[in-house]
Design a protein around this motif. Structure first.
Motif, mmCIF file in Angstrom:
data_model
loop_
_atom_site.group_PDB
_atom_site.id
_atom_site.type_symbol
_atom_site.label_atom_id
_atom_site.label_comp_id
_atom_site.label_asym_id
_atom_site.label_seq_id
_atom_site.Cartn_x
_atom_site.Cartn_y
_atom_site.Cartn_z
ATOM 1 N N VAL A 99 5.312 3.905 6.700
ATOM 2 C CA VAL A 99 5.355 4.177 5.260
ATOM 3 C C VAL A 99 4.005 3.868 4.619
ATOM 4 O O VAL A 99 3.492 4.671 3.826
ATOM 5 C CB VAL A 99 6.497 3.384 4.583
ATOM 6 N N ILE A 100 3.416 2.730 4.970
ATOM 7 C CA ILE A 100 2.107 2.362 4.399
ATOM 8 C C ILE A 100 1.048 3.391 4.778
ATOM 9 O O ILE A 100 0.263 3.833 3.923
ATOM 10 C CB ILE A 100 1.685 0.939 4.849
ATOM 11 N N THR A 101 1.013 3.778 6.038
ATOM 12 C CA THR A 101 0.016 4.751 6.505
ATOM 13 C C THR A 101 0.201 6.091 5.806
ATOM 14 O O THR A 101 -0.769 6.708 5.356
ATOM 15 C CB THR A 101 0.103 4.919 8.035
ATOM 16 N N PRO A 112 -7.555 2.468 -0.758
ATOM 17 C CA PRO A 112 -6.318 3.261 -0.721
ATOM 18 C C PRO A 112 -5.124 2.529 -0.096
ATOM 19 O O PRO A 112 -4.006 2.628 -0.594
ATOM 20 C CB PRO A 112 -6.710 4.491 0.103
ATOM 21 N N ARG A 113 -5.362 1.778 0.975
ATOM 22 C CA ARG A 113 -4.253 1.053 1.609
ATOM 23 C C ARG A 113 -3.698 -0.001 0.653
ATOM 24 O O ARG A 113 -2.482 -0.177 0.551
ATOM 25 C CB ARG A 113 -4.702 0.411 2.917
ATOM 26 N N ILE A 159 4.229 0.711 -3.091
ATOM 27 C CA ILE A 159 5.444 0.430 -2.320
ATOM 28 C C ILE A 159 6.130 -0.828 -2.828
ATOM 29 O O ILE A 159 7.339 -0.831 -3.079
ATOM 30 C CB ILE A 159 5.117 0.306 -0.813
ATOM 31 N N THR A 160 5.376 -1.899 -2.989
ATOM 32 C CA THR A 160 5.996 -3.162 -3.418
ATOM 33 C C THR A 160 6.539 -3.067 -4.836
ATOM 34 O O THR A 160 7.595 -3.642 -5.128
ATOM 35 C CB THR A 160 5.025 -4.352 -3.286
ATOM 36 N N ASN A 161 5.851 -2.335 -5.696
ATOM 37 C CA ASN A 161 6.369 -2.141 -7.052
ATOM 38 C C ASN A 161 7.705 -1.403 -7.018
ATOM 39 O O ASN A 161 8.646 -1.775 -7.708
ATOM 40 C CB ASN A 161 5.366 -1.364 -7.911
ATOM 41 N N LEU A 163 -2.731 9.081 -0.755
ATOM 42 C CA LEU A 163 -3.653 8.620 -1.795
ATOM 43 C C LEU A 163 -5.097 9.025 -1.495
ATOM 44 O O LEU A 163 -5.832 9.433 -2.401
ATOM 45 C CB LEU A 163 -3.541 7.101 -1.971
ATOM 46 N N ILE A 164 -5.502 8.917 -0.238
ATOM 47 C CA ILE A 164 -6.870 9.320 0.143
ATOM 48 C C ILE A 164 -7.072 10.799 -0.160
ATOM 49 O O ILE A 164 -8.063 11.186 -0.787
ATOM 50 C CB ILE A 164 -7.142 9.013 1.630
#
Length: 185
Positions: free
Chosen positions: A121-123, A144-145, A152-154, A129-130
């Motif tokens: 999910v992060i990748t 971007p990461r 994600i955390t929000n 975003l990139i």
């Protein structure tokens, strides 16, 4: 739906509603009307079932990524946000968030699968975003990461917090994420 799929679906519901440590094979057997031996046939251990449940979420995420792969970064981001909106609508929590609360009690196989899912999910969101920044669809200052993790955390947090406050808070956070990514004029 096959028996195996029913078991995974029921485990997912229990994990996201009660927590991993708060259900047993007996709970699943009572709920779907099969013997616990049938569950053990498909999943010898609860950890095997936990891993299979996470793998189901990975498969759904990969299918979504593939579905929106040729869309604009904004459409891809909105697809991610729509998953969170669906979780909210179903009055559930994210499986990562749910299992993370039990992390210290989980077998290594579940931890490893969960870490892998989080990285997927992060990748994915980082890549979105990139691309969005390169196309000048998004504008942000941080790495971007880092921005992906913040989004994600929000979203994971607001799904849970808005259960205690109100639904408007969820939409407010979602809209703020999109607004903050728009290029400044």
């Amino acid at each position: 739906m096959t028996t195996r799929e029913n078991i995974i679906e029921k485990a997912d519901q229990f994990i996201r509603n009660k927590g991993y440590n708060a259900f047993s094979f007996k709970d699943i057997s009572n709920d779907i009307g099969i013997k616990t031996a049938s569950i053990h046939y498909h999943f010898p251990t609860k950890s095997d079932l936990g891993v299979a449940t996470i793998k189901e979420h990975i498969a759904r995420t990969e299918a979504l990524k593939k579905k929106v792969a040729n869309e604009s970064p904004l459409i891809q981001l909105e697809a991610f946000l729509a998953v969170q909106a669906q979780i909210k609508k179903e009055n559930k929590v994210c499986i990562v968030g749910s299992l993370a609360t039990d992390l210290n009690t989980l077998d290594e196989s579940i931890k490893t699968e969960l870490q892998g899912f989080a990285q997927i999910v992060i990748t994915w969101l980082t890549e979105v975003l990139i691309e969005g920044k390169e196309l000048k669809i998004f504008d942000f200052e941080m790495a971007p990461r880092t921005k992906a993790i913040m989004i994600i955390t929000n979203m994971v947090a607001i799904v849970q917090l808005s259960r205690l406050t109100n639904d408007d808070d969820f939409e407010l956070v979602r809209e703020t994420i999109l607004t903050e990514l728009r290029p400044k004029k």
